[in-house]
Design a protein around this motif. Structure first.
Motif, PDB file in Angstrom:
ATOM      1  N   UNK A   1     -12.260   7.890 -43.715  1.00 55.29           N
ATOM      2  CA  UNK A   1     -12.173   9.019 -44.643  1.00 55.29           C
ATOM      3  C   UNK A   1     -11.400   8.634 -45.902  1.00 55.29           C
ATOM      4  N   UNK A   2     -10.391   7.767 -45.746  1.00 57.54           N
ATOM      5  CA  UNK A   2      -9.631   7.304 -46.911  1.00 57.54           C
ATOM      6  C   UNK A   2     -10.459   6.347 -47.763  1.00 57.54           C
ATOM      7  N   UNK A   3     -11.299   5.534 -47.127  1.00 56.84           N
ATOM      8  CA  UNK A   3     -12.214   4.681 -47.891  1.00 56.84           C
ATOM      9  C   UNK A   3     -13.109   5.523 -48.783  1.00 56.84           C
ATOM     10  N   UNK A   4     -13.581   6.635 -48.253  1.00 54.15           N
ATOM     11  CA  UNK A   4     -14.433   7.537 -49.023  1.00 54.15           C
ATOM     12  C   UNK A   4     -13.648   8.145 -50.179  1.00 54.15           C
ATOM     13  N   UNK A   5     -12.373   8.494 -49.931  1.00 57.64           N
ATOM     14  CA  UNK A   5     -11.523   9.036 -50.995  1.00 57.64           C
ATOM     15  C   UNK A   5     -11.315   8.015 -52.109  1.00 57.64           C
ATOM     16  N   UNK A   6     -11.061   6.760 -51.737  1.00 58.46           N
ATOM     17  CA  UNK A   6     -10.901   5.701 -52.734  1.00 58.46           C
ATOM     18  C   UNK A   6     -12.177   5.552 -53.553  1.00 58.46           C
ATOM     19  N   UNK A   7     -13.315   5.498 -52.882  1.00 59.75           N
ATOM     20  CA  UNK A   7     -14.596   5.344 -53.569  1.00 59.75           C
ATOM     21  C   UNK A   7     -14.825   6.478 -54.565  1.00 59.75           C
TER      22      UNK A   7
ATOM     23  N   UNK B   1     -19.680  12.850 -45.866  1.00 61.95           N
ATOM     24  CA  UNK B   1     -20.892  12.887 -46.681  1.00 61.95           C
ATOM     25  C   UNK B   1     -20.613  12.869 -48.177  1.00 61.95           C
ATOM     26  N   UNK B   2     -19.359  12.676 -48.554  1.00 66.29           N
ATOM     27  CA  UNK B   2     -19.030  12.666 -49.973  1.00 66.29           C
ATOM     28  C   UNK B   2     -19.651  11.471 -50.691  1.00 66.29           C
ATOM     29  N   UNK B   3     -19.624  10.289 -50.060  1.00 69.22           N
ATOM     30  CA  UNK B   3     -20.216   9.096 -50.670  1.00 69.22           C
ATOM     31  C   UNK B   3     -20.298   7.974 -49.632  1.00 69.22           C
TER      32      UNK B   3
END
Length: 259
Positions: free
Chosen positions: A45-51, A190-192
């Motif tokens: 989930x943090x990887x998605x936030x970084x992206x 599903x954000x990215x």
């Protein structure tokens, strides 16, 4: 062109998880599980936030992406991963291993709120939850400490001046909310799709700055509100019994006192 948000923060700290490659063992003193020699990795989930933060910067909607991590020295490996993905600089809130074991969302949210005020940021993006203990509290608690609006479980984020439009999944379908900056947002799956860090960017990340601060520098008390009484191994499962017919099943259940 839309005005860029001054700073965009990604929190990685307690949301980084430990990949237990060996069989899980309970400590002799029953206070937790053995984590010696275990590799720490970034929470998905943090990887998605970084992206998402890096994409917003690429669109020139944010001016700086700062990756924040709470924990012992090895947390800097997680920050370097975020830097290789495109974050500009890192902030490591150094917490000794013995204190890190009892670190929970309440203490982490206080740290984030204090850092946000100190740095003057106006957008904080976190993974929606940890995947080791499944806590889904840090984003909400941080928003409460800061008295900022929050958009949780975000599957789409768009910036419109001083406003954010967040699309989020709820039981009945999709919900769209508008938040006035400053705000706290937590990222859903599903954000990215996070990018892989390329070798050139990994090398560049080694030269990017990581500032180290201590909770005491922020005036944050890390005293835990939760006490672990005991951690136990799960009971051994007994072998199952196969039966040929429903009548045999009923007999077995009666013999075991289940019916």
């Amino acid at each position: 062109m839309q005005e860029a948000i001054p700073q965009f923060w990604i929190f990685l700290g307690c949301l980084s998880y430990r990949v237990l490659l060996l069989q899980i063992r309970v400590k002799p003193d029953k206070t937790g599980v053995v984590t010696d020699g275990v590799k720490h990795s970034m929470n998905p989930f943090c990887e998605i936030a970084v992206e998402e933060a890096v994409r917003l910067k690429e669109k020139k909607l944010v001016s700086e992406v700062v990756a924040v991590c709470c924990g012992p020295q090895q947390c800097q490996e997680t920050i370097r991963t975020a830097l290789a993905m495109g974050a500009d600089r890192g902030l490591h809130v150094e917490i000794p291993a013995k204190d890190y074991e009892s670190l929970g969302p309440f203490q982490v949210s206080k740290i984030l709120a204090a850092l946000a005020k100190k740095e003057g940021v106006n957008l904080l993006l976190l993974g929606k939850q940890a995947i080791d203990d499944d806590c889904n509290q840090t984003g909400q608690m941080t928003a409460a400490f800061l008295d900022w609006p929050q958009g949780t479980f975000a599957s789409e984020v768009s910036v419109d001046g001083d406003w954010l439009k967040i699309e989020r999944e709820v039981d009945g379908g999709l919900e769209t909310v508008r938040l006035k900056l400053p705000a706290v947002v937590t990222a859903d799956l599903r954000l990215n799709e996070p990018r892989y860090a390329t070798l050139p960017n990994i090398m560049k990340a080694k030269k990017k700055k990581i500032e180290v601060v201590k909770p005491s520098d922020l005036g944050v008390d890390l005293t835990s509100r939760i006490k672990t009484l005991s951690v136990e191994d799960p009971p051994q499962r007994k072998a199952g019994v196969k039966v040929e017919t429903v009548d045999d099943l009923v007999v077995k259940l009666k013999e075991s006192g289940k019916i």
